[in-house]
Design an enzyme around this catalytic site. Structure first.
Site, PDB file in Angstrom:
ATOM      1  N   SER A   9       0.695  -0.912  -0.375  1.00 27.49           N
ATOM      2  CA  SER A   9      -0.468   0.096  -0.020  1.00 27.49           C
ATOM      3  C   SER A   9       0.834   1.023   0.417  1.00 27.49           C
ATOM      4  CB  SER A   9      -0.548  -0.444   1.262  1.00 27.49           C
ATOM      5  OG  SER A   9      -1.514   0.995   1.952  1.00 27.49           O
ATOM      6  N   HIS A  34      -1.067  -1.072  -4.526  1.00 30.74           N
ATOM      7  CA  HIS A  34      -2.447  -0.593  -3.589  1.00 30.74           C
ATOM      8  C   HIS A  34      -2.548   0.182  -3.591  1.00 30.74           C
ATOM      9  CE1 HIS A  34      -6.252  -2.342  -1.009  1.00 30.74           C
ATOM     10  NE2 HIS A  34      -5.838  -1.312  -0.169  1.00 30.74           N
ATOM     11  N   ASP A  36      -4.650   3.933  -1.342  1.00 32.00           N
ATOM     12  CA  ASP A  36      -6.208   3.974  -0.419  1.00 32.00           C
ATOM     13  C   ASP A  36      -6.344   5.167  -1.129  1.00 32.00           C
ATOM     14  OD1 ASP A  36      -5.734   1.627   0.985  1.00 32.00           O
ATOM     15  OD2 ASP A  36      -4.136   2.253   1.024  1.00 32.00           O
ATOM     16  N   MET A  38      -9.826   7.757   0.262  1.00 29.62           N
ATOM     17  CA  MET A  38      -9.809   8.014   1.308  1.00 29.62           C
ATOM     18  C   MET A  38     -10.647   9.423   1.283  1.00 29.62           C
ATOM     19  SD  MET A  38      -7.059   7.006   4.509  1.00 29.62           S
ATOM     20  CE  MET A  38      -6.522   5.388   4.565  1.00 29.62           C
ATOM     21  N   HIS A  67      -8.484   0.648  -4.279  1.00 26.96           N
ATOM     22  CA  HIS A  67      -9.096   0.578  -2.583  1.00 26.96           C
ATOM     23  C   HIS A  67      -9.892   2.460  -2.633  1.00 26.96           C
ATOM     24  CE1 HIS A  67      -9.845  -0.336   1.857  1.00 26.96           C
ATOM     25  NE2 HIS A  67     -10.951  -0.404   1.229  1.00 26.96           N
ATOM     26  N   MET A  69     -12.496   4.110  -0.697  1.00 28.32           N
ATOM     27  CA  MET A  69     -13.126   4.523   0.703  1.00 28.32           C
ATOM     28  C   MET A  69     -13.511   5.295   0.959  1.00 28.32           C
ATOM     29  SD  MET A  69     -10.016   2.859   3.033  1.00 28.32           S
ATOM     30  CE  MET A  69      -8.466   3.440   1.803  1.00 28.32           C
ATOM     31  N   MET A 138     -11.444  -6.104   5.238  1.00 26.46           N
ATOM     32  CA  MET A 138     -10.885  -5.372   6.196  1.00 26.46           C
ATOM     33  C   MET A 138     -10.565  -6.164   7.412  1.00 26.46           C
ATOM     34  SD  MET A 138      -9.803  -2.560   4.381  1.00 26.46           S
ATOM     35  CE  MET A 138      -9.564  -1.716   5.590  1.00 26.46           C
ATOM     36  N   GLY A 143      -9.488   3.735   7.316  1.00 24.56           N
ATOM     37  CA  GLY A 143      -8.568   5.403   7.539  1.00 24.56           C
ATOM     38  C   GLY A 143      -7.440   5.091   7.706  1.00 24.56           C
ATOM     39  N   GLY A 146      -1.559   1.119   9.667  1.00 22.63           N
ATOM     40  CA  GLY A 146       0.223   0.970  10.843  1.00 22.63           C
ATOM     41  C   GLY A 146      -1.098   0.256  12.174  1.00 22.63           C
ATOM     42  N   ASP A 176      -6.390  -6.891   3.664  1.00 21.44           N
ATOM     43  CA  ASP A 176      -5.936  -5.094   3.723  1.00 21.44           C
ATOM     44  C   ASP A 176      -5.693  -5.222   6.016  1.00 21.44           C
ATOM     45  OD1 ASP A 176      -4.895  -2.992   3.448  1.00 21.44           O
ATOM     46  OD2 ASP A 176      -6.799  -2.100   2.670  1.00 21.44           O
ATOM     47  N   GLY A 177      -4.821  -4.667   6.202  1.00 23.93           N
ATOM     48  CA  GLY A 177      -4.555  -3.845   7.468  1.00 23.93           C
ATOM     49  C   GLY A 177      -3.381  -5.158   8.564  1.00 23.93           C
ATOM     50  N   GLY A 178      -2.709  -4.157   8.929  1.00 19.98           N
ATOM     51  CA  GLY A 178      -1.754  -4.521   9.451  1.00 19.98           C
ATOM     52  C   GLY A 178      -1.088  -6.442   9.353  1.00 19.98           C
ATOM     53  N   GLY A 198       1.009  -2.146   4.191  1.00 20.69           N
ATOM     54  CA  GLY A 198       1.749  -0.871   3.835  1.00 20.69           C
ATOM     55  C   GLY A 198       2.875  -0.431   5.105  1.00 20.69           C
ATOM     56  N   SER A 199       2.115  -0.535   6.287  1.00 15.66           N
ATOM     57  CA  SER A 199       3.226   0.213   6.909  1.00 15.66           C
ATOM     58  C   SER A 199       4.964  -1.365   7.097  1.00 15.66           C
ATOM     59  CB  SER A 199       2.908   0.120   8.490  1.00 15.66           C
ATOM     60  OG  SER A 199       1.921   0.387   8.308  1.00 15.66           O
TER      61      SER A 199
HETATM   62  C1  DX5 Z   1      -6.759   1.236   5.770  1.00 14.37           C
HETATM   63  C2  DX5 Z   1      -6.202   0.793   4.456  1.00 14.37           C
HETATM   64  C3  DX5 Z   1      -4.714   0.073   3.645  1.00 14.37           C
HETATM   65  C4  DX5 Z   1      -3.839   0.160   4.704  1.00 14.37           C
HETATM   66  C5  DX5 Z   1      -2.984  -0.827   5.050  1.00 14.37           C
HETATM   67  O1  DX5 Z   1      -7.315   1.901   5.001  1.00 14.37           O
HETATM   68  O2  DX5 Z   1      -6.629   0.593   3.856  1.00 14.37           O
HETATM   69  O3  DX5 Z   1      -5.150  -0.332   2.628  1.00 14.37           O
HETATM   70  O4  DX5 Z   1      -3.264   1.276   4.412  1.00 14.37           O
HETATM   71  O5  DX5 Z   1      -2.151  -0.835   5.860  1.00 14.37           O
HETATM   72  P1  DX5 Z   1      -0.948  -0.809   6.946  1.00 14.37           P
HETATM   73  O6  DX5 Z   1      -0.535  -1.910   6.450  1.00 14.37           O
HETATM   74  O7  DX5 Z   1       0.221  -0.070   7.552  1.00 14.37           O
HETATM   75  O8  DX5 Z   1      -2.029  -1.509   8.208  1.00 14.37           O
HETATM   76 ZN    ZN Z   2      -6.731  -0.562   1.675  1.00 15.39          ZN
END
Ligand code: DX5
Ligand code: ZN
Length: 217
Positions: A9, A34, A36, A38, A67, A69, A138, A143, A146, A176-178, A198-199
């Site tokens: 991401s 990816h 994101d 928002m 993605h 959001m 998710m 949103g 990290g 997606d996420g963590g 992402g992170s």
């Molecule tokens: C959250 C995003 C994710 C996010 C993932 O709203 O949709 O794609 O960037 O980031 P990490 O991997 O840091 O959770």
């Molecule tokens: Zn995402």
């Protein structure tokens, strides 16, 4: 165990050096990028939009996995397609006419995805499963990057996999996420096909090695 599709991401990247970050992904084992988006309404944060997506597409050698959001995604789907999206995911929670949204995305020639929040039951997708190319589960509340991975995601992957297999559908499961090295293997075992990170990728000292580690977990 099948190798997953890895979709780093860009949200966690260094925005002041986006071209350099995209080139790093081009040289890495990442499969998709990816993106994101928002809107500050559907989720309590604003990321970036169409011009930045175009700028990424201008340098990217990998497909862009967008993605959304956002509320009223139908108003922006075509713009993101024109900006370079290969797949577009809308949120179940933002789409009272989900079937129509999916057809709109498919008609453009993009892969059609549905993202669902942690509280949304996978069974709600049963009647449209054949229309969905990607379900994005998710594993954090959308949103922010990290955040901590929500453990119940494993149950959701297994339940969703059963729905897909029972229906004879070819829908892929994206997480997606963590996502990190310690949950990636368990997620693939449970039935995940695509891992967004992402992170874990961009905050590591050697992002390319981190991507390779996830790919070969
Ligand atoms: C959250 C995003 C994710 C996010 C993932 O709203 O949709 O794609 O960037 O980031 P990490 O991997 O840091 O959770
Ligand atoms: Zn995402």
């Amino acid at each position: 165990m099948n190798k997953p599709i890895i979709a780093p991401s860009i949200l966690a990247s260094d925005f002041a050096n986006l071209q350099r970050e995209v080139e790093m992904l081009n040289e890495s084992e990442a499969d998709w990028i990816h993106i994101d988006i928002m809107d500050g309404i559907f989720v309590p944060n604003i990321s970036f939009g169409i011009p930045v997506t175009e700028a990424i597409a201008a340098h990217a050698k990998k497909p862009l996995d967008v993605h959304l959001m956002i509320e009223k995604p139908e108003n922006y789907v075509e713009a993101f397609y024109k900006a370079g999206a290969a797949s577009i995911s809308v949120h179940y929670e933002a789409c009272p006419h989900l079937h129509r949204n999916l057809q709109q995305i498919k008609d453009l020639g993009c892969r059609a995805g549905v993202a669902i929040n942690p509280h949304t039951n996978v069974q709600l997708l049963e009647d449209v499963i054949h229309d969905i190319d990607i379900v994005c589960l998710m594993s954090v509340n959308p949103g922010f990057g990290g955040q901590k991975f929500i453990e119940n995601t494993y149950n959701k992957v297994r339940q969703l996999k059963e729905i897909i297999v029972d229906a004879g559908a070819s829908t892929m499961i994206e997480i997606d996420g963590g996502v990190n090295q310690s949950n990636a293997g368990h997620l693939i075992e449970a039935g995940a096909d695509i891992l967004v990170a992402g992170s874990f990728v961009f905050k590591s000292s050697e992002p390319k090695d981190t991507i390779a580690d996830l790919k070969n977990v």
